[in-house]
Write a protein that holds these residues in place. Structure first.
Motif, PDB file in Angstrom:
ATOM      1  N   LYS A 130     -57.723  16.513 -55.690  1.00 33.72           N
ATOM      2  CA  LYS A 130     -58.463  17.430 -56.559  1.00 33.72           C
ATOM      3  C   LYS A 130     -59.613  16.707 -57.242  1.00 33.72           C
ATOM      4  CE  LYS A 130     -57.973  20.484 -60.554  1.00 33.72           C
ATOM      5  NZ  LYS A 130     -57.064  21.062 -61.563  1.00 33.72           N
ATOM      6  N   LYS A 131     -59.361  15.507 -57.723  1.00 34.58           N
ATOM      7  CA  LYS A 131     -60.392  14.728 -58.400  1.00 34.58           C
ATOM      8  C   LYS A 131     -61.554  14.416 -57.463  1.00 34.58           C
ATOM      9  CE  LYS A 131     -61.175  10.103 -60.305  1.00 34.58           C
ATOM     10  NZ  LYS A 131     -60.561   8.776 -60.572  1.00 34.58           N
ATOM     11  N   LEU A 132     -61.246  13.959 -56.243  1.00 34.86           N
ATOM     12  CA  LEU A 132     -62.294  13.582 -55.302  1.00 34.86           C
ATOM     13  C   LEU A 132     -63.077  14.794 -54.807  1.00 34.86           C
ATOM     14  CD1 LEU A 132     -60.325  10.900 -53.239  1.00 34.86           C
ATOM     15  CD2 LEU A 132     -62.023  10.502 -55.028  1.00 34.86           C
ATOM     16  N   VAL A 133     -62.355  15.882 -54.480  1.00 37.69           N
ATOM     17  CA  VAL A 133     -63.027  17.089 -53.993  1.00 37.69           C
ATOM     18  C   VAL A 133     -63.914  17.683 -55.090  1.00 37.69           C
ATOM     19  CG1 VAL A 133     -62.684  19.463 -53.198  1.00 37.69           C
ATOM     20  CG2 VAL A 133     -61.263  17.626 -52.269  1.00 37.69           C
ATOM     21  N   SER A 134     -63.416  17.680 -56.324  1.00 45.95           N
ATOM     22  CA  SER A 134     -64.202  18.216 -57.446  1.00 45.95           C
ATOM     23  C   SER A 134     -65.507  17.451 -57.597  1.00 45.95           C
ATOM     24  CB  SER A 134     -63.396  18.122 -58.746  1.00 45.95           C
ATOM     25  OG  SER A 134     -62.247  18.938 -58.682  1.00 45.95           O
ATOM     26  N   GLU A 135     -65.455  16.134 -57.421  1.00 43.14           N
ATOM     27  CA  GLU A 135     -66.690  15.351 -57.537  1.00 43.14           C
ATOM     28  C   GLU A 135     -67.619  15.615 -56.362  1.00 43.14           C
ATOM     29  OE1 GLU A 135     -68.453  10.945 -58.473  1.00 43.14           O
ATOM     30  OE2 GLU A 135     -66.309  11.287 -58.582  1.00 43.14           O
ATOM     31  N   LEU A 136     -67.069  15.716 -55.165  1.00 46.00           N
ATOM     32  CA  LEU A 136     -67.908  15.981 -53.988  1.00 46.00           C
ATOM     33  C   LEU A 136     -68.655  17.310 -54.121  1.00 46.00           C
ATOM     34  CD1 LEU A 136     -65.471  14.797 -51.176  1.00 46.00           C
ATOM     35  CD2 LEU A 136     -67.741  13.855 -51.604  1.00 46.00           C
ATOM     36  N   LEU A 137     -68.032  18.275 -54.756  1.00 47.95           N
ATOM     37  CA  LEU A 137     -68.651  19.597 -54.898  1.00 47.95           C
ATOM     38  C   LEU A 137     -69.823  19.599 -55.870  1.00 47.95           C
ATOM     39  CD1 LEU A 137     -65.458  21.861 -54.971  1.00 47.95           C
ATOM     40  CD2 LEU A 137     -67.149  21.697 -53.131  1.00 47.95           C
ATOM     41  N   LYS A 138     -69.986  18.544 -56.643  1.00 41.39           N
ATOM     42  CA  LYS A 138     -71.067  18.467 -57.632  1.00 41.39           C
ATOM     43  C   LYS A 138     -72.417  18.111 -57.009  1.00 41.39           C
ATOM     44  CE  LYS A 138     -67.981  17.063 -61.405  1.00 41.39           C
ATOM     45  NZ  LYS A 138     -67.640  15.958 -62.352  1.00 41.39           N
ATOM     46  N   TYR A 139     -72.392  17.557 -55.801  1.00 40.95           N
ATOM     47  CA  TYR A 139     -73.639  17.066 -55.210  1.00 40.95           C
ATOM     48  C   TYR A 139     -74.357  18.156 -54.420  1.00 40.95           C
ATOM     49  CZ  TYR A 139     -71.556  12.713 -56.667  1.00 40.95           C
ATOM     50  OH  TYR A 139     -70.978  11.738 -57.438  1.00 40.95           O
ATOM     51  N   SER A 140     -75.672  18.145 -54.540  1.00 38.09           N
ATOM     52  CA  SER A 140     -76.492  19.156 -53.880  1.00 38.09           C
ATOM     53  C   SER A 140     -76.942  18.669 -52.506  1.00 38.09           C
ATOM     54  CB  SER A 140     -77.729  19.460 -54.735  1.00 38.09           C
ATOM     55  OG  SER A 140     -78.637  18.359 -54.698  1.00 38.09           O
TER      56      SER A 140
END
Length: 265
Positions: free
Chosen positions: A99-109
């Motif tokens: 969850k932590k890693l996926v949440s961060e990946l979703l922040k990038y454009s």
């Protein structure tokens, strides 16, 4: 019959995915739950939009089970196709680290390299014993990238030195923490995509690990994966320098030819 299905899935996952793509999400889920060892191969060949629709319908347990078998980078690709209002609920189905890693990946454009990452074949914990590390590596059917090592917070610590591992492969008292090559260069996921070609070590490496804000290992970036998204340009100063050198040597060659022709008269 089960053996035939397993062989088909293992050898032709893209064909199995094409067949399943034409079925309903319920049929797909039933099939996946019966063939958990093939989930990664099948799902990686399914379209992210299909998986997004499936995730919007599945139970939390089903989503958690499927996501436990696939990489964070592909989960993020699927989630980008999930409706915003349902994304947080589905994120809560993941185990904490994912969850932590996926949440961060979703922040990038799409303008940042964090959007274009892909996973590696395996990531090892630095606390893994040498014999266990050997077992994991031997179970892999292929290995196209370095083996990255992380700590308990999933921070990148380096790459595994395979030659050193082979020397201690039977010693269960040694963890791979002691044989990690810490001389690893990485990119920050927030780097603008168009700036990547300006980094000095980009030209010398086919793939480079990428980390997040807290040095968490997110995946790798490769030239193949972003070549169609990046317009590689040279600095104007370098271009002028190269042009001047070309003109200079062309003049030398022309003057040399004129002297040669003159000597023949």
């Amino acid at each position: 019959m089960s053996l035939l299905v397993d062989n088909f899935l293992s050898r032709y996952p893209e064909h199995a995915a094409r067949i399943l793509h034409s079925t309903s999400e319920d049929v797909f889920l039933s099939f996946m739950m019966s063939n958990l060892e093939c989930v990664e191969k099948i799902v990686s060949n399914m379209s992210p939009s299909y998986m997004a629709r499936a995730f919007e319908q599945y139970s939390s347990d089903a989503i958690g089970t499927i996501c436990s078998k696939i990489s964070e980078t592909y989960i993020a690709t699927i989630f980008r196709n999930v409706k915003i209002e349902k994304r947080n609920h589905i994120l809560d189905c993941l185990e904490p680290t994912k969850k932590k890693l996926v949440s961060e990946l979703l922040k990038y454009s799409t303008k940042q390299i964090g959007y274009y990452l892909r996973s590696t074949e395996v990531v090892l914990s630095e606390n893994l014993s040498a014999p266990d590390a050997v077992s994991v590596i031997e179970s892999l059917s292929k290995l196209h990238s370095p083996i990255y090592v992380v700590d308990s917070n999933y921070s990148l610590k380096g790459t595994l030195n395979l030659f050193s591992l082979l020397k201690v492969r039977d010693d269960s008292h040694i963890t791979i923490k002691t044989i990690v090559d810490k001389r690893v260069r990485s990119f920050k996921a927030s780097i603008p995509l168009q700036n990547i070609s300006n980094h000095p070590f980009w030209e010398d490496n086919k793939m480079i690990p990428v980390v997040g804000k807290t040095n968490s290992f997110l995946g790798i970036i490769s030239k193949d994966s972003i070549s169609r998204h990046v317009e590689v340009t040279k600095e104007p100063k370098e271009t002028r320098s190269s042009l001047n050198e070309y003109i200079y040597f062309s003049e030398l060659l022309w003057n040399g030819l004129q002297k040669f022709w003159g000597s023949l008269r």
